[in-house]
Design a protein around this motif. Structure first.
Motif, PDB file in Angstrom:
ATOM      1  N   GLY A 703       0.817  -1.206   0.000  1.00  0.00           N
ATOM      2  CA  GLY A 703       0.000   0.000   0.000  1.00  0.00           C
ATOM      3  C   GLY A 703       0.850   1.254   0.000  1.00  0.00           C
ATOM      4  O   GLY A 703       0.573   2.214  -0.733  1.00  0.00           O
ATOM      5  N   ALA A 706       2.405   1.676  -3.451  1.00  0.00           N
ATOM      6  CA  ALA A 706       1.384   2.153  -4.391  1.00  0.00           C
ATOM      7  C   ALA A 706       1.071   3.627  -4.146  1.00  0.00           C
ATOM      8  O   ALA A 706       0.867   4.405  -5.094  1.00  0.00           O
ATOM      9  N   GLU A 707       1.046   4.017  -2.878  1.00  0.00           N
ATOM     10  CA  GLU A 707       0.791   5.417  -2.541  1.00  0.00           C
ATOM     11  C   GLU A 707       1.877   6.318  -3.113  1.00  0.00           C
ATOM     12  O   GLU A 707       1.582   7.374  -3.703  1.00  0.00           O
ATOM     13  N   ALA A 715      -3.604   1.362  -3.482  1.00  0.00           N
ATOM     14  CA  ALA A 715      -3.093   1.620  -2.135  1.00  0.00           C
ATOM     15  C   ALA A 715      -4.192   1.443  -1.095  1.00  0.00           C
ATOM     16  O   ALA A 715      -3.994   0.779  -0.070  1.00  0.00           O
TER      17      ALA A 715
END
Length: 851
Positions: A703, A706-707, A715
């Motif tokens: 996450g 992805a953020e 995320a």
């Protein structure tokens, strides 16, 4: 989804920096606790009972320096104060700066006894040095203890503190131990004297001009094993004992297996070497763990002196192993062999990007990658930066000095591993660029001067027995002189501590001078055997000029009592070594297996049966029923021992692979926006042995990555997976990420839901929840949340000012005024209320968005 700066840093990073003043609250037991220091840990049983159960039997060793990571809101300090102070023991409690200041402001650090001190993260080393930490490092009696907060995954600031404290302590301990021997070395040397038959010096120059390879335990070993097997006939192979399991798995036997450490853990990770065939020679430091040497069934050669004192039995010009690692010892022996070139395999001394420190087949690999990576970094052969540990970094420095010294002797050292630490004096070259000699080696390798017959062993053991008995007699004479000195001390002073017999005082001075002259070498050994007690006694005698007569008498008495106890300790060690030597003499004279088996089993050395069987089978003598039974018991014990895998070493390796450290490290990597670091951590988590336990950490890491890469929906999906897991310690971090994203993108309802969940998990998030409620116009709900917070945190002045702002904005000016008056009456309260007071002055408008 782009992570942007947010007014509240804990919303953005999920980290509590420990720099702001933490609020106190009172639990249902009437105890003041700090949420920032894990105050909720005492909500069930209270601090006193919780700490009593958690630390029962701990923190009570004599002559020990305890570094304690955290003080559990000061309650752990109280717990230690209630213990009977162990002689010579000291305690240093270390907290983050804000917590330490809060404890000081509350008066909890005043009036502490001299053996207890407290410090902040930034100054604990200076505080420890003022408490004579160096004395405890010298005797290897430094212990790091984790408070309950440091053991809790819900208090990440303390997990990090404990992690950093352990690494710093390891560095200090490593540096100290590298500079001296210890009682364990002497004890093992004495125990090994009967089995150290042939000095390693017989190998000097025996393999001149050849190329050797040292196989150590680092991750690069895996990539090089096939090459070593392919060129085995051209290489002299030296292996550290800890990789024996791996070599057996791939069917590769070395020419030499090398071991050095005296610890039980060394035996645990090396005992598979006992499965090697008779073509393998054992090269060991004189202080190797006795169970390895005593059970080794083939030829062995020892490095260093045979006995820890001057003796004609010691080699005249011994080969001495170089520390601190076994690989360094192997390299020193390789140079003595006359090799012209040595290739290093598995000498990495740093972490892989995924967090591995050792090759497959090791306990470290079985435990999984390490996530408690330190800030300590080194440059690798391929130019990247790699994390390392204090002991690895120290070993690399010593290996550099060793390599440069050996280079002057004509030895070329090559490390082909791209990921190994770059060391001046060691050449980095790929395996494809290494040309080997065409002439194959003639195996098995043998030293021309090495002889190992039963007669030679018996002759050696008899000489060792005579030497041990001679030293034993000397120590008994010394003990008699020490008792005489102790009697004189008792007679020199009268009942008031005044010297009333100066002739006796002169006699004592003469006796002390004789002790130092006649027993100089033995005295040195005695002090090493009881060094912790000697340091305590010497601290008393060093300041005699400042002591009154009675104190001088007590100090002298303690000194001679300690001296005598140390002499007795050394004599007992020699007694044990004598017993072992006498059993060896019986064995070499032809004692029956029925007579030998109980002694071997009691000593934990059933493997001696292998050597005994070889000699017995040559005689073709039929075994009696009693002998057959003894033989069966020995074989069974040996098999069970070699099959044992769990032990202290594996437990320690698993502790280093603690997933909690991955959660703490992720927060740091996110704060640094370190995408590569997070990718490496993901790669490590994917190889964790317990995939189920690692899955929520993986979800959090994915996450965060992805953020950082603006993959918003992905995320949030990963963070939701964290919230669906049973790993509650990760929920706050995931909720903070969701709340931060929601506030940044104007998703206020989403943010309120996340912060409401956070406030339910811990009261520390209630003020942030109140802020969001107020910002969205729900002032009464915000007031209710802050009042609920103050019910359990009655001393939180910041929350009181926040409540006053909310009341003012809700139109309750009089209630806000009363709250501010109360805060202003508290220490340091005036500065907190001043900004809001200015807003309430005539002509000023109240802040419409309270914070």
């Amino acid at each position: 989804m782009t992570a942007q700066a947010h007014p509240n840093p804990s919303i953005e990073t999920g980290a509590d920096t420990g720099d702001t003043a933490p609020p106190w609250r009172v639990n249902r037991f009437g105890e003041r606790v700090l949420d920032a220091a894990g105050g909720e840990l005492f909500d069930k049983l209270g601090a006193r009972l919780t700490l009593k159960e958690a630390f029962r039997g701990q923190l009570e060793r004599e002559d020990t320096f305890y570094l304690v990571a955290g003080s559990d809101s000061g309650h752990l300090i109280d717990h230690v104060k209630q213990l009977s102070p162990p002689p010579g023991t000291r305690y240093l409690f270390i907290d983050p700066p804000a917590v330490h200041q809060a404890l000081a402001d509350a008066g909890l650090l005043e009036g502490l006894p001299p053996h207890i001190r407290c410090a902040s993260v930034g100054n604990w080393v200076e505080a420890a040095q003022s408490m004579r930490l160096s004395d405890y490092l010298y005797i290897d009696r430094l212990e790091v203890v984790f408070s309950l907060a440091a053991q809790s995954p819900d208090v990440p600031i303390y997990v990090e503190l404990a992690w950093d404290l352990q690494q710093t302590a390891d560095t200090l301990r490593w540096q100290a131990l590298a500079q001296r021997g210890s009682e364990a070395y002497i004890a093992c040397q004495l125990d090994n004297a009967a089995d150290n038959i042939t000095p390693a010096g017989v190998w000097r120059g025996a393999l001149a001009g050849r190329t050797g390879v040292i196989l150590a335990g680092g991750p690069s070993l895996d990539a090089m094993l096939d090459w070593v097997r392919q060129h085995r006939h051209q290489l002299v192979i030296l292996a550290v004992s800890r990789i024996s399991r791996r070599l057996l798995e791939v069917g590769l036997e070395p020419d030499f297996v090398v071991s050095a450490d005296p610890t039980r853990m060394s035996y645990e990770i090396s005992r598979e070497m006992l499965r090697f065939g008779e073509a393998v020679s054992f090269v060991n430091q004189y202080h190797v763990h006795p169970r390895l040497l005593s059970q080794w069934p083939h030829r062995s050669y020892y490095l260093g002196p045979l006995l820890p004192w001057s003796s004609p039995l010691n080699p005249v010009n011994p080969l001495v192993g170089a520390g601190p690692t076994v690989a360094s010892t192997a390299l020193e022996f390789a140079a003595a062999l006359g090799l012209s070139r040595v290739i290093l395999a598995g000498v990495d001394l740093c972490f892989t990007p995924e967090g591995f420190t050792h090759a497959r087949g090791s306990n470290e690999r079985k435990a999984g990658p390490r996530f408690d990576l330190t800030p300590l970094e080194v440059e690798t052969n391929d130019g990247r930066k790699a994390s390392t540990t204090a002991d690895f970094a120290s070993a690399a420095q010593m290996l550099e000095a060793q390599a440069q010294r050996l280079a002057k002797q004509g030895l070329t050292i090559v490390n082909p591993a791209p990921g190994a630490v770059r060391i001046p004096g060691i050449t980095h070259r790929s395996l494809d660029d290494i040309a080997l000699e065409d002439t194959p080696l003639q195996r098995p390798l043998r030293a021309d001067k090495a002889v190992d017959t039963p007669q030679q062993r018996l002759h050696h053991v008899q000489a060792v027995i005579r030497a041990l008995q001679s030293k034993q007699d000397e120590i008994q004479r010394l003990e008699a002189d020490l008792r005489d000195a102790r009697r004189i001390v008792a007679k020199v002073f009268d009942q008031h501590g005044v010297i009333h017999n100066r002739n006796l005082r002169k006699r004592l001075d003469r006796l002390e001078a004789e002790l130092q002259e006649r027993y100089a070498e033995t005295s040195r050994l005695i002090q090493q055997c009881g060094v912790h007690a000697f340091l305590r006694a010497m601290r008393s005698t060093q300041d005699m000029d400042n002591l009154d007569g009675k104190a001088v008498q007590d100090a002298l008495a303690a000194y001679y009592d300690t001296y005598l106890a140390g002499a007795q300790r050394l004599r007992h060690m020699i007694d044990r070594a004598l017993e072992r030597a006498r059993w060896r003499a019986r064995e070499y004279r032809g004692a029956s297996i029925a007579e030998l088996a109980p002694a071997w089993l009691a000593a934990g050395e059933p493997g001696r049966v292998v050597r005994w069987l070889r000699a017995r089978e040559a005689d073709s003598v039929h075994l009696s029923a009693t002998e057959a039974e003894a033989l069966t018991s020995l074989k069974r014990a040996l098999t069970a021992d070699l099959q044992q895998e769990d032990g202290q070493h594996l437990a320690r390796a698993r502790a280093h692979a603690d997933l909690r450290a991955a959660g703490v490290r992720l927060v740091h990597l996110l704060g640094q926006r370190d995408r590569d670091g997070i990718r490496n951590l993901i790669a490590g988590l994917e190889q964790a042995p317990d995939a189920q336990a690692a899955s929520p950490y993986l979800a959090l890491a994915r996450g965060m990555l992805a953020e950082l890469e603006d993959r918003t929906d992905e995320a949030l999906g990963h963070y939701d997976a964290v919230l669906q897991s049973d790993q509650r310690s990760l929920w706050p971090t995931a909720l903070l990420r969701i709340a931060g994203w929601a506030l940044t993108h104007g998703q206020t309802e989403h943010a309120k839901q996340a912060l409401e969940c956070l406030a339910g998990l811990s009261p520390r998030y209630r003020p942030q929840y109140a802020d969001v409620l107020a910002a969205t116009g729900d002032l009464q709900a915000a007031i209710d949340v802050v009042e609920q917070h103050l019910a359990s945190h009655p001393g939180d002045l910041h929350a009181m000012v926040r409540l006053a702002r909310l009341m003012l904005n809700a139109g309750s000016r009089e209630a806000a005024q009363l709250m501010l008056d109360h805060v202003e009456s508290q220490p340091d309260g005036a500065a907190l209320v001043a900004p809001l007071r200015r807003l309430m002055e005539p002509g000023s408008a109240a802040d419409p968005n309270p914070r």
